[in-house]
Design a protein around this motif. Structure first.
Motif, PDB file in Angstrom:
ATOM      1  N   PHE A  84      -7.994  58.201  73.588  1.00 45.66           N
ATOM      2  CA  PHE A  84      -6.686  57.823  73.307  1.00 45.66           C
ATOM      3  C   PHE A  84      -6.510  56.406  74.181  1.00 45.66           C
ATOM      4  N   THR A  85      -5.526  55.449  73.723  1.00 50.69           N
ATOM      5  CA  THR A  85      -5.369  54.339  74.497  1.00 50.69           C
ATOM      6  C   THR A  85      -3.989  53.788  74.308  1.00 50.69           C
ATOM      7  N   ILE A  86      -3.482  53.492  75.336  1.00 46.87           N
ATOM      8  CA  ILE A  86      -2.193  52.857  75.525  1.00 46.87           C
ATOM      9  C   ILE A  86      -2.191  51.869  75.665  1.00 46.87           C
ATOM     10  N   SER A  87      -1.270  50.877  74.713  1.00 47.17           N
ATOM     11  CA  SER A  87      -1.044  49.271  74.924  1.00 47.17           C
ATOM     12  C   SER A  87       0.651  49.329  74.621  1.00 47.17           C
ATOM     13  N   ARG A  88       0.896  48.198  75.074  1.00 47.04           N
ATOM     14  CA  ARG A  88       2.445  47.736  74.881  1.00 47.04           C
ATOM     15  C   ARG A  88       2.412  46.301  74.488  1.00 47.04           C
ATOM     16  N   ASP A  89       3.405  46.034  73.769  1.00 48.18           N
ATOM     17  CA  ASP A  89       3.841  44.682  73.581  1.00 48.18           C
ATOM     18  C   ASP A  89       5.286  44.305  73.832  1.00 48.18           C
ATOM     19  N   ASN A  90       5.382  43.723  75.007  1.00 50.22           N
ATOM     20  CA  ASN A  90       6.714  43.401  75.433  1.00 50.22           C
ATOM     21  C   ASN A  90       7.560  42.908  74.686  1.00 50.22           C
ATOM     22  N   ALA A  91       6.927  41.951  73.980  1.00 51.09           N
ATOM     23  CA  ALA A  91       7.699  41.017  73.140  1.00 51.09           C
ATOM     24  C   ALA A  91       8.727  41.721  72.209  1.00 51.09           C
ATOM     25  N   LYS A  92       7.805  42.614  71.633  1.00 52.16           N
ATOM     26  CA  LYS A  92       8.477  43.737  70.795  1.00 52.16           C
ATOM     27  C   LYS A  92       9.031  44.881  71.374  1.00 52.16           C
ATOM     28  N   ASN A  93       9.202  45.050  72.628  1.00 55.34           N
ATOM     29  CA  ASN A  93       9.711  46.221  73.236  1.00 55.34           C
ATOM     30  C   ASN A  93       9.221  47.553  72.783  1.00 55.34           C
ATOM     31  N   THR A  94       8.102  47.445  72.773  1.00 53.94           N
ATOM     32  CA  THR A  94       7.342  48.706  71.990  1.00 53.94           C
ATOM     33  C   THR A  94       5.951  49.044  72.676  1.00 53.94           C
ATOM     34  N   VAL A  95       5.618  50.243  72.734  1.00 56.05           N
ATOM     35  CA  VAL A  95       4.398  50.625  73.071  1.00 56.05           C
ATOM     36  C   VAL A  95       3.795  51.398  72.285  1.00 56.05           C
ATOM     37  N   TYR A  96       2.465  51.571  72.224  1.00 57.88           N
ATOM     38  CA  TYR A  96       1.669  52.177  71.414  1.00 57.88           C
ATOM     39  C   TYR A  96       0.657  53.414  71.989  1.00 57.88           C
ATOM     40  N   LEU A  97       0.242  54.269  71.078  1.00 57.80           N
ATOM     41  CA  LEU A  97      -0.659  55.194  71.526  1.00 57.80           C
ATOM     42  C   LEU A  97      -1.707  55.143  70.416  1.00 57.80           C
ATOM     43  N   GLN A  98      -2.925  54.494  70.479  1.00 61.30           N
ATOM     44  CA  GLN A  98      -4.146  54.644  69.582  1.00 61.30           C
ATOM     45  C   GLN A  98      -4.763  56.194  69.911  1.00 61.30           C
ATOM     46  N   MET A  99      -4.828  57.207  68.896  1.00 60.17           N
ATOM     47  CA  MET A  99      -5.437  58.417  69.118  1.00 60.17           C
ATOM     48  C   MET A  99      -6.794  58.284  68.313  1.00 60.17           C
ATOM     49  N   ASN A 100      -7.843  58.334  68.607  1.00 55.44           N
ATOM     50  CA  ASN A 100      -9.276  58.599  68.225  1.00 55.44           C
ATOM     51  C   ASN A 100      -9.998  59.670  68.185  1.00 55.44           C
ATOM     52  N   SER A 101     -10.747  60.143  67.302  1.00 53.36           N
ATOM     53  CA  SER A 101     -11.558  61.291  67.407  1.00 53.36           C
ATOM     54  C   SER A 101     -10.728  62.308  67.676  1.00 53.36           C
ATOM     55  N   LEU A 102      -9.538  62.691  66.830  1.00 51.20           N
ATOM     56  CA  LEU A 102      -8.501  63.551  66.993  1.00 51.20           C
ATOM     57  C   LEU A 102      -9.405  65.012  66.811  1.00 51.20           C
ATOM     58  N   LYS A 103      -8.443  65.995  67.474  1.00 50.55           N
ATOM     59  CA  LYS A 103      -9.125  67.149  67.548  1.00 50.55           C
ATOM     60  C   LYS A 103      -8.039  68.289  67.258  1.00 50.55           C
ATOM     61  N   PRO A 104      -8.169  69.356  66.714  1.00 44.81           N
ATOM     62  CA  PRO A 104      -7.121  70.481  66.244  1.00 44.81           C
ATOM     63  C   PRO A 104      -6.239  70.660  67.590  1.00 44.81           C
ATOM     64  N   GLU A 105      -7.036  70.664  68.648  1.00 46.10           N
ATOM     65  CA  GLU A 105      -6.046  70.905  69.954  1.00 46.10           C
ATOM     66  C   GLU A 105      -5.184  69.794  70.389  1.00 46.10           C
ATOM     67  N   ASP A 106      -5.308  68.642  69.500  1.00 43.28           N
ATOM     68  CA  ASP A 106      -4.418  67.521  69.806  1.00 43.28           C
ATOM     69  C   ASP A 106      -3.163  67.700  69.198  1.00 43.28           C
ATOM     70  N   THR A 107      -3.160  68.788  68.160  1.00 43.42           N
ATOM     71  CA  THR A 107      -1.687  68.942  67.615  1.00 43.42           C
ATOM     72  C   THR A 107      -0.664  69.219  68.474  1.00 43.42           C
ATOM     73  N   ALA A 108       0.355  68.510  68.207  1.00 44.69           N
ATOM     74  CA  ALA A 108       1.608  68.538  69.102  1.00 44.69           C
ATOM     75  C   ALA A 108       2.639  67.599  68.698  1.00 44.69           C
ATOM     76  N   VAL A 109       3.933  67.889  69.385  1.00 49.91           N
ATOM     77  CA  VAL A 109       4.770  66.865  68.998  1.00 49.91           C
ATOM     78  C   VAL A 109       4.895  65.899  70.384  1.00 49.91           C
ATOM     79  N   TYR A 110       4.859  64.382  69.824  1.00 49.37           N
ATOM     80  CA  TYR A 110       4.475  63.614  70.931  1.00 49.37           C
ATOM     81  C   TYR A 110       5.660  62.755  71.276  1.00 49.37           C
TER      82      TYR A 110
END
Length: 123
Positions: free
Chosen positions: A67-93
């Motif tokens: 997982f990688t977090i990044s942000r774009d302050n110009a857009k007032n937005t933060v991102y969570l890039q999730m790769n190689s997902l596993k069934p145990e990653d199932t959740a409400v984020y």
């Protein structure tokens, strides 16, 4: 003041998703941001955080390297890039904002919380 997380969905194991968290009502550029998740029947847990400027990130071992977090302050937005997902990653984020420049895994550090977005990883 509102945080809204979106981008969740159904993905197969090994796949990827990118979550976004948009803020409205105020600017969160000087706030640290965090992502948390809550699986059914489990407590909410820390997924990662990013400093106000984006120069510092923290992840638990369970997602480090995937997982990688990044942000774009110009857009007032933060991102969570999730790769190689596993069934145990199932959740409400959930995304959250802290009235400080740097934050970590303590949920009490966060002052604003968004509505969650569901991520389901099938095996």
């Amino acid at each position: 003041v509102q945080l809204q997380a979106y981008g969740g969905g159904l993905v197969q194991a090994g796949g990827y998703l990118r979550l976004s968290c948009a803020a409205s009502g105020r600017t969160f550029n000087s706030y640290a941001k965090g992502w948390f998740r809550q699986a059914p029947g489990k407590e909410r847990e820390f997924v990662g955080s990013i400093s106000w400027s984006g120069d510092s990130t923290h992840y638990p071992d369970s997602v480090k390297g995937r997982f990688t977090i990044s942000r774009d302050n110009a857009k007032n937005t933060v991102y969570l890039q999730m790769n190689s997902l596993k069934p145990e990653d199932t959740a409400v984020y959930y995304c959250a904002a802290a009235r400080k420049l740097y934050s970590g895994s303590y949920q009490d550090d966060y002052d604003y919380w968004g509505q969650g977005t569901l991520v389901t990883v099938s095996s």
